[in-house]
Scaffold this motif. Structure first.
Motif, PDB file in Angstrom:
ATOM      1  N   LEU A  76       0.810  -1.223   0.000  1.00  0.00           N
ATOM      2  CA  LEU A  76       0.000   0.000   0.000  1.00  0.00           C
ATOM      3  C   LEU A  76       0.843   1.273   0.000  1.00  0.00           C
ATOM      4  O   LEU A  76       0.315   2.354  -0.231  1.00  0.00           O
ATOM      5  N   SER A  77       2.126   1.137   0.260  1.00  0.00           N
ATOM      6  CA  SER A  77       3.017   2.312   0.257  1.00  0.00           C
ATOM      7  C   SER A  77       3.587   2.523  -1.139  1.00  0.00           C
ATOM      8  O   SER A  77       4.809   2.597  -1.337  1.00  0.00           O
ATOM      9  N   THR A  78       2.694   2.623  -2.104  1.00  0.00           N
ATOM     10  CA  THR A  78       3.089   2.708  -3.507  1.00  0.00           C
ATOM     11  C   THR A  78       2.099   3.586  -4.255  1.00  0.00           C
ATOM     12  O   THR A  78       0.900   3.608  -3.921  1.00  0.00           O
ATOM     13  N   THR A 256       3.362   6.815   2.972  1.00  0.00           N
ATOM     14  CA  THR A 256       4.784   6.464   2.909  1.00  0.00           C
ATOM     15  C   THR A 256       5.022   5.250   3.804  1.00  0.00           C
ATOM     16  O   THR A 256       4.339   5.056   4.822  1.00  0.00           O
ATOM     17  N   ARG A 257       5.982   4.443   3.415  1.00  0.00           N
ATOM     18  CA  ARG A 257       6.245   3.231   4.179  1.00  0.00           C
ATOM     19  C   ARG A 257       6.640   3.559   5.615  1.00  0.00           C
ATOM     20  O   ARG A 257       6.225   2.871   6.557  1.00  0.00           O
ATOM     21  N   GLU A 258       7.435   4.600   5.789  1.00  0.00           N
ATOM     22  CA  GLU A 258       7.877   4.995   7.128  1.00  0.00           C
ATOM     23  C   GLU A 258       6.685   5.376   8.006  1.00  0.00           C
ATOM     24  O   GLU A 258       6.593   4.941   9.157  1.00  0.00           O
ATOM     25  N   ALA A 259       5.758   6.178   7.461  1.00  0.00           N
ATOM     26  CA  ALA A 259       4.599   6.606   8.240  1.00  0.00           C
ATOM     27  C   ALA A 259       3.694   5.435   8.588  1.00  0.00           C
ATOM     28  O   ALA A 259       3.170   5.343   9.709  1.00  0.00           O
ATOM     29  N   ILE A 260       3.515   4.511   7.647  1.00  0.00           N
ATOM     30  CA  ILE A 260       2.686   3.328   7.911  1.00  0.00           C
ATOM     31  C   ILE A 260       3.315   2.478   9.012  1.00  0.00           C
ATOM     32  O   ILE A 260       2.637   2.054   9.956  1.00  0.00           O
ATOM     33  N   HIS A 261       4.620   2.243   8.907  1.00  0.00           N
ATOM     34  CA  HIS A 261       5.315   1.442   9.915  1.00  0.00           C
ATOM     35  C   HIS A 261       5.220   2.099  11.298  1.00  0.00           C
ATOM     36  O   HIS A 261       4.927   1.422  12.296  1.00  0.00           O
ATOM     37  N   GLU A 262       5.428   3.391  11.359  1.00  0.00           N
ATOM     38  CA  GLU A 262       5.363   4.095  12.643  1.00  0.00           C
ATOM     39  C   GLU A 262       3.958   4.043  13.237  1.00  0.00           C
ATOM     40  O   GLU A 262       3.792   3.922  14.460  1.00  0.00           O
ATOM     41  N   THR A 263       2.947   4.109  12.384  1.00  0.00           N
ATOM     42  CA  THR A 263       1.566   4.054  12.857  1.00  0.00           C
ATOM     43  C   THR A 263       1.239   2.672  13.410  1.00  0.00           C
ATOM     44  O   THR A 263       0.584   2.538  14.454  1.00  0.00           O
ATOM     45  N   ILE A 264       1.684   1.624  12.723  1.00  0.00           N
ATOM     46  CA  ILE A 264       1.498   0.263  13.232  1.00  0.00           C
ATOM     47  C   ILE A 264       2.177   0.102  14.580  1.00  0.00           C
ATOM     48  O   ILE A 264       1.595  -0.433  15.541  1.00  0.00           O
ATOM     49  N   GLU A 265       3.411   0.571  14.679  1.00  0.00           N
ATOM     50  CA  GLU A 265       4.155   0.423  15.921  1.00  0.00           C
ATOM     51  C   GLU A 265       3.531   1.227  17.059  1.00  0.00           C
ATOM     52  O   GLU A 265       3.580   0.824  18.223  1.00  0.00           O
ATOM     53  N   MET A 266       2.909   2.357  16.742  1.00  0.00           N
ATOM     54  CA  MET A 266       2.209   3.117  17.777  1.00  0.00           C
ATOM     55  C   MET A 266       1.030   2.323  18.314  1.00  0.00           C
ATOM     56  O   MET A 266       0.763   2.304  19.522  1.00  0.00           O
ATOM     57  N   GLY A 267       0.311   1.639  17.419  1.00  0.00           N
ATOM     58  CA  GLY A 267      -0.782   0.790  17.868  1.00  0.00           C
ATOM     59  C   GLY A 267      -0.302  -0.316  18.794  1.00  0.00           C
ATOM     60  O   GLY A 267      -0.928  -0.592  19.830  1.00  0.00           O
ATOM     61  N   ARG A 268       0.802  -0.944  18.454  1.00  0.00           N
ATOM     62  CA  ARG A 268       1.385  -1.976  19.314  1.00  0.00           C
ATOM     63  C   ARG A 268       1.740  -1.405  20.680  1.00  0.00           C
ATOM     64  O   ARG A 268       1.401  -1.973  21.723  1.00  0.00           O
ATOM     65  N   ALA A 269       2.434  -0.280  20.673  1.00  0.00           N
ATOM     66  CA  ALA A 269       2.902   0.316  21.921  1.00  0.00           C
ATOM     67  C   ALA A 269       1.734   0.742  22.812  1.00  0.00           C
ATOM     68  O   ALA A 269       1.791   0.612  24.041  1.00  0.00           O
TER      69      ALA A 269
END
Length: 286
Positions: A76-78, A256-269
């Motif tokens: 999806l980061s495309t 962006t891939r970075e923003a998606i990854h950070e958002t996922i990790e925020m959900g985990r945290a």
């Protein structure tokens, strides 16, 4: 007693937050959502559908969420999915459904229908302005259901036909409060509700423009949505409302891939670092 439930709002790309939440919940309490009810709208529905299908075969979070993370972070980061150069289809939901869900990371339809989880995906009926919740226990084409629930007006620009009606984005008629109430009506006793919303003035301005161009009943629904895009359920000790601890890196159309990854990790945290939520998950069902 009732079943446990996972209910997730829409929010476009901000729904990456719910991916991290679901992954962490599965790690901390694998039994919490074993035989449960899922209800979701719009951008959250792909995660719920894959979670539902994969839970039939796997219990480890890493196995269940491997394809979900791959879809969000890599597929999806495309610009194939979101591109502001395509004014008639800024979000290409057809790419998501036909190339990603059917092909690159195929959703197992049989496992989705036969899962111990009962999953409901909401879409907004264009004729009535009301939500319709499609269950995995029915045999409606899951790919068309997912397409309909994610069919954001203007930026996707299509209505999706299913059976005798047409549908658009489920988040318009089925906000978080509606989906929590629906889960309760379908046997949920204890509910984890995820608020993925991270909208802005631009998306609301487009929706006001759209409202002026649709039939009267749908116009009323869209205008109610514009007043409050993510209405929250009333306070209830059997409902744990999880909201992002800070502003999400992903906006509705951020990809962006970075923003998606950070958002996922925020959900985990936000799950792992929340002692009240841990107690809610590990306690006995309401």
């Amino acid at each position: 007693m009732g079943k446990n439930a996972l209910v997730s709002s829409g929010g476009g790309m901000a729904c990456a937050y719910g991916v991290g939440v679901g992954e962490a919940v599965q790690e901390l309490s694998p039994d919490f959502l074993q035989d449960s009810v899922f209800v979701g709208s719009s951008g959250s529905t792909g995660m719920l559908a894959y979670y539902t299908a994969n839970r039939r075969k796997y219990s480890r979070a890493a196995d269940i969420f491997r394809p979900i993370r791959h879809i969000w972070e890599d597929l999806l980061s495309t610009p194939k999915f979101i591109s502001f150069l395509r004014l008639q289809k800024i979000i290409d939901i057809d790419y998501l459904i036909d190339e990603v869900f059917r092909g690159q990371e195929p959703l197992n339809v049989e496992d989705y229908h036969d899962s111990p989880i009962e999953c409901f995906i909401a879409a907004t009926d264009v004729k009535t302005g009301l939500p319709r919740h499609f269950s995995n226990r029915c045999r409606a084409d899951i790919f068309e259901v997912l397409r309909a629930s994610s069919a954001i007006p203007i930026v996707y620009g299509k209505e999706v036909a299913i059976e005798d009606s047409t549908y658009i984005d489920g988040g318009i008629a089925a906000g978080l409060d509606v989906n929590v109430r629906f889960a309760r009506e379908h046997g949920a006793g204890k509910i984890l509700a995820i608020d993925n919303s991270n909208g802005g003035w631009a998306s609301l301005a487009l929706m006001h423009w759209y409202a002026a161009r649709v039939n009267q009943v749908l116009r009323k629904t869209v205008r109610e949505y514009c007043k409050d895009p993510c209405p929250l359920p009333p306070e209830d000790p059997s409902v744990f409302l999880l909201k992002p601890s800070q502003k999400l890196p992903c906006s509705t159309l951020g990809h962006t891939r970075e923003a998606i990854h950070e958002t996922i990790e925020m959900g985990r945290a936000d799950v792992i670092n929340n002692p009240r939520l841990r107690e809610f998950l590990l306690g006995t069902a309401a």
